[in-house]
Design an enzyme around this catalytic site. Sequence first.
Site, mmCIF file in Angstrom:
data_model
loop_
_atom_site.group_PDB
_atom_site.id
_atom_site.type_symbol
_atom_site.label_atom_id
_atom_site.label_comp_id
_atom_site.label_asym_id
_atom_site.label_seq_id
_atom_site.Cartn_x
_atom_site.Cartn_y
_atom_site.Cartn_z
ATOM 1 N N GLU A 245 -72.474 -89.698 46.800
ATOM 2 C CA GLU A 245 -72.291 -88.987 45.533
ATOM 3 C C GLU A 245 -71.600 -89.892 44.506
ATOM 4 O OE1 GLU A 245 -69.892 -84.896 44.127
ATOM 5 O OE2 GLU A 245 -69.744 -85.653 46.175
ATOM 6 N N LYS B 81 -75.625 -81.460 40.849
ATOM 7 C CA LYS B 81 -74.953 -80.607 41.830
ATOM 8 C C LYS B 81 -75.017 -79.156 41.363
ATOM 9 C CE LYS B 81 -70.963 -81.965 43.701
ATOM 10 N NZ LYS B 81 -69.505 -82.180 43.942
ATOM 11 N N CYS C 290 -72.977 -82.725 48.088
ATOM 12 C CA CYS C 290 -71.659 -82.322 48.587
ATOM 13 C C CYS C 290 -71.409 -80.812 48.615
ATOM 14 C CB CYS C 290 -70.570 -83.035 47.796
ATOM 15 S SG CYS C 290 -68.989 -83.122 48.686
ATOM 16 N N ASP D 273 -38.446 -94.933 57.422
ATOM 17 C CA ASP D 273 -39.427 -94.815 56.341
ATOM 18 C C ASP D 273 -39.877 -96.177 55.835
ATOM 19 O OD1 ASP D 273 -39.399 -91.993 56.337
ATOM 20 O OD2 ASP D 273 -37.592 -91.977 55.113
ATOM 21 N N LYS E 211 -38.321 -83.926 39.638
ATOM 22 C CA LYS E 211 -38.285 -85.228 40.307
ATOM 23 C C LYS E 211 -39.670 -85.632 40.794
ATOM 24 C CE LYS E 211 -33.578 -85.504 42.194
ATOM 25 N NZ LYS E 211 -32.798 -85.738 43.443
#
Length: 578
Positions: A37, A119, A155, A330, A546
């Site tokens: 696609e 589509k 899709c 991390d 944040k």
Amino acid sequence: MNQIDSTVGDLAGNAEAVVHWTRHAAGQGAHLVAFPEMVLTGYPVEDLALRSSFVEASRETLRSLARRLADEGFGELPVVVGYLDRSEKGAPRYGQPAGAPRNAAAVLHGGEVVLSFAKHHLPNYGVFDEFRYFVPGDTLPVLRVHGIDVALAICEDLWQEGGRVPAVRSAGAGLLLSVNASPYEQDKDDTRLELVRKRAQEAGCTTAYLAMMGGQDELVFDGDSIVVDERGEVIARAPQFSEGSVILDLELPAAAAEPVTGTVDDGLRVDRVVLSEEPLPAYEPELTGGYADRLEDDEEVYSALVVGLRAYAAKNGFRSVLIGLSGGIDSALVAALACDALGAKNVYGVSMPSKYSSEHSKSDAAELARRTGLNFRTVPIAPMFDAYMESVELTGLAEENLQSRLRGTLLMALSNQEGHIVLAPGNKSELAVGYSTLYGDSVGAYGPIKDVYKTSVFRLARWRNRAAEERGQVPPIPEASITKPPSAELRPGQVDTDSLPDYDVLDRILELYVDRDQGKDAIVAAGFDEETVARTLRLVDVAEYKRRQYPPGTKISAKGFGKDRRLPITNRWRENVN
């Protein structure tokens, strides 16, 4: 089926890839070639779809591609290519995107565009905004190749009920080919397989689901193309996270002597193009199927994170990355991902100890560098911290956050000086509850584990080390980084649980609230302590400002902190208020 990557906006590069893989397919004897696609423009194009110059460039590139394929000797080989089009008949009206853009695909043959379609079902959930950008198609495209009718879809035409799938059965097609750019999510591969099997049974014919592979901003595409027969039995399944071509011999029924015409299910008009009526001479099939090994769950997620980071760096012209190495889990996982994505020689780590940094944290950072082979240096921030404190008196949280912001400033200065991009090491748990410092540990161009909960960070680190041991390699992440209690080390004896519930509890609450949109009462009813739930939900709610300032990062869940979770920053609704 060419399960390949493409880059948004790189029309020339994407067209070159189509030529390359068509040449490969032709060399293998293919009779029909397909690409994902919007492969010609990349996916998703977002607001580029509303720019008429980009739409016209896509259309012209498609026509040029058709001519080039013919010039190179592939004119008799039909090629299905996804691209950005516009409706020729769409009259401007309220609520429709300007210019009537279409998420489209075309069949190229004989140097021309012989069939194009858009589509039909336009997704409008999660990261998808296709109602904003496109107008839907209203045809059932059917291509007759060597006496076989091939119906075409894009899709979401498979993901939604109705529309093209039942229309394929009504039209009597022998093959349904769907081209896709379906982003990766955990466990989606199982859902995708069952979907394709179900749709094949509904369509009553062999169904080929061709997927995109690669990365675009926060999205990752995992490949995993699938072909099933009319009973839903798998004929072939392509590898995950691997670019390449799936070439397959299929035994398909001849087209009906009297083809269905006119309008079929959902008002779709059959748009039929005949390229060749004569069947192929009988031959012994060589490529009759295959089933690529499935990745285990942790390997699958880790692979997605590697592909996402690699694609973001490469497609934006970044050759090297910079990471602040604290010795914690991390930054250790981010460093391992970066080394796997870009190579250790292109990864630069900086240890920035303060007076509160433990000796084991400093040694763990150095040990990580030794194990991975990344570039490593140590730049203490204590002198900088002392200079600030001499100028302004800070205490408590302000003093703690100053240390983090000094590290962020240092990383960005090195980024400017040396040309690396900074990777932010924050995980989904921290982002959810605001356990990060703006302009401190949140600085960076990309957040590789932004959508990974803390408990999953530990699990992925253990998997990566285990995988290394199984290959006879040195595990990249020091064991101490995995086993020691998580800590920001911004004050004496600090650990994360001073401020947060245990991550095992926290992450399960967050999964219900963030990923599933469950309210307080439902989460408490699931067995969690009411006070803990109320506190956690409040932390999440007040940290929205944040999260808006955090860099993009690889999406692996159904609902990451990005386009698929959109909440107002100014918001007085609180789940924990009775």
